[in-house]
Design a protein around this motif. Structure first.
Motif, PDB file in Angstrom:
ATOM      1  N   ARG A  99       0.834  -1.199   0.000  1.00  0.00           N
ATOM      2  CA  ARG A  99       0.000   0.000   0.000  1.00  0.00           C
ATOM      3  C   ARG A  99       0.873   1.255   0.000  1.00  0.00           C
ATOM      4  NH1 ARG A  99      -5.303   1.567   2.127  1.00  0.00           N
ATOM      5  NH2 ARG A  99      -5.668  -0.612   2.582  1.00  0.00           N
ATOM      6  N   LYS A 100       1.934   1.261   0.780  1.00  0.00           N
ATOM      7  CA  LYS A 100       2.819   2.437   0.845  1.00  0.00           C
ATOM      8  C   LYS A 100       3.516   2.677  -0.490  1.00  0.00           C
ATOM      9  CE  LYS A 100       3.447   2.292   5.786  1.00  0.00           C
ATOM     10  NZ  LYS A 100       4.248   1.857   6.906  1.00  0.00           N
ATOM     11  N   THR A 121      -2.969  -6.868 -12.530  1.00  0.00           N
ATOM     12  CA  THR A 121      -2.329  -7.989 -11.857  1.00  0.00           C
ATOM     13  C   THR A 121      -2.896  -9.254 -12.466  1.00  0.00           C
ATOM     14  OG1 THR A 121      -1.593  -8.870  -9.727  1.00  0.00           O
ATOM     15  CG2 THR A 121      -3.939  -8.332  -9.927  1.00  0.00           C
ATOM     16  N   HIS A 122      -2.191 -10.339 -12.266  1.00  0.00           N
ATOM     17  CA  HIS A 122      -2.674 -11.603 -12.789  1.00  0.00           C
ATOM     18  C   HIS A 122      -3.881 -12.068 -11.983  1.00  0.00           C
ATOM     19  CE1 HIS A 122      -2.732 -15.803 -14.097  1.00  0.00           C
ATOM     20  NE2 HIS A 122      -2.166 -15.317 -15.187  1.00  0.00           N
ATOM     21  N   THR A 127      -3.689 -12.407  -3.240  1.00  0.00           N
ATOM     22  CA  THR A 127      -3.253 -11.520  -2.162  1.00  0.00           C
ATOM     23  C   THR A 127      -3.233 -10.074  -2.635  1.00  0.00           C
ATOM     24  OG1 THR A 127      -1.941 -13.308  -1.211  1.00  0.00           O
ATOM     25  CG2 THR A 127      -1.397 -11.057  -0.521  1.00  0.00           C
ATOM     26  N   ALA A 128      -2.656  -9.849  -3.815  1.00  0.00           N
ATOM     27  CA  ALA A 128      -2.610  -8.487  -4.354  1.00  0.00           C
ATOM     28  C   ALA A 128      -4.011  -7.972  -4.655  1.00  0.00           C
ATOM     29  CB  ALA A 128      -1.743  -8.450  -5.605  1.00  0.00           C
ATOM     30  N   TYR A 132      -5.761  -4.425  -3.695  1.00  0.00           N
ATOM     31  CA  TYR A 132      -6.170  -3.509  -4.744  1.00  0.00           C
ATOM     32  C   TYR A 132      -7.662  -3.188  -4.672  1.00  0.00           C
ATOM     33  CZ  TYR A 132      -1.641  -4.903  -6.727  1.00  0.00           C
ATOM     34  OH  TYR A 132      -0.306  -5.169  -6.924  1.00  0.00           O
ATOM     35  N   GLU A 133      -8.471  -4.170  -4.317  1.00  0.00           N
ATOM     36  CA  GLU A 133      -9.911  -3.922  -4.223  1.00  0.00           C
ATOM     37  C   GLU A 133     -10.253  -3.001  -3.053  1.00  0.00           C
ATOM     38  OE1 GLU A 133     -11.599  -7.909  -4.365  1.00  0.00           O
ATOM     39  OE2 GLU A 133     -12.052  -7.611  -6.493  1.00  0.00           O
TER      40      GLU A 133
END
Length: 148
Positions: A99-100, A121-122, A127-128, A132-133
């Motif tokens: 996030r940072k 992202t794939h 996890t990502a 992101y959401e």
């Protein structure tokens, strides 16, 4: 213990950046010719280029990286910023560092007058996607590409 610092890369950072870049490529099960890696590194250092890189440092060690590119858009007057690559070392995942790094890009893009930051992202990177959401909208577009 030193505080986390995120800053643009300098020519002295190559040895710290390269293992992160290689780990990123390994995560996505891909390899690139050394010439592509070297070209990207040189572009990061060239102020006339629109591509940028920053490293996150903790206790004197690079623990994350982000690459981003400014580009024109036919949908706005302002440039857009494409966050192309993001990696956090495994021992720092879940600490808020991803996030940072995104916030670092957002701040830089806003200062540069960009109208938005966007990234991909794939679909298997769960996890990502969770992060992101929480911090961005998911517009629903599907990517297509054709290698030339």
């Amino acid at each position: 213990m030193t505080a986390l610092q995120i800053r643009p890369v300098t020519k002295e950072d190559h040895a710290a950046w390269l293992p992160l870049w290689q780990a990123y490529l390994k995560f996505y099960n891909t390899e690139l010719p050394d010439a592509v890696t070297e070209s990207s590194w040189q572009r990061f250092l060239d102020p006339s280029e629109t591509t940028n890189a920053a490293l996150a440092w903790k206790d004197g060690k690079a623990v994350g990286m982000v690459h981003y590119i400014y580009h024109r858009s036919n949908w706005s007057i302002e440039n857009s910023c494409y966050l192309q690559d993001l990696l956090v070392v495994p021992e720092q995942r879940g600490t808020g560092l991803g996030r940072k790094l995104i916030e670092f890009v957002n701040t830089d893009a806003k200062a540069a007058g960009a109208g938005k930051v966007h990234w991909l992202t794939h679909e298997t990177n769960a996890t990502a996607i969770q992060l992101y959401e929480r911090i961005a909208e998911r517009p629903g577009f599907i990517q297509f590409r054709k290698a030339l």
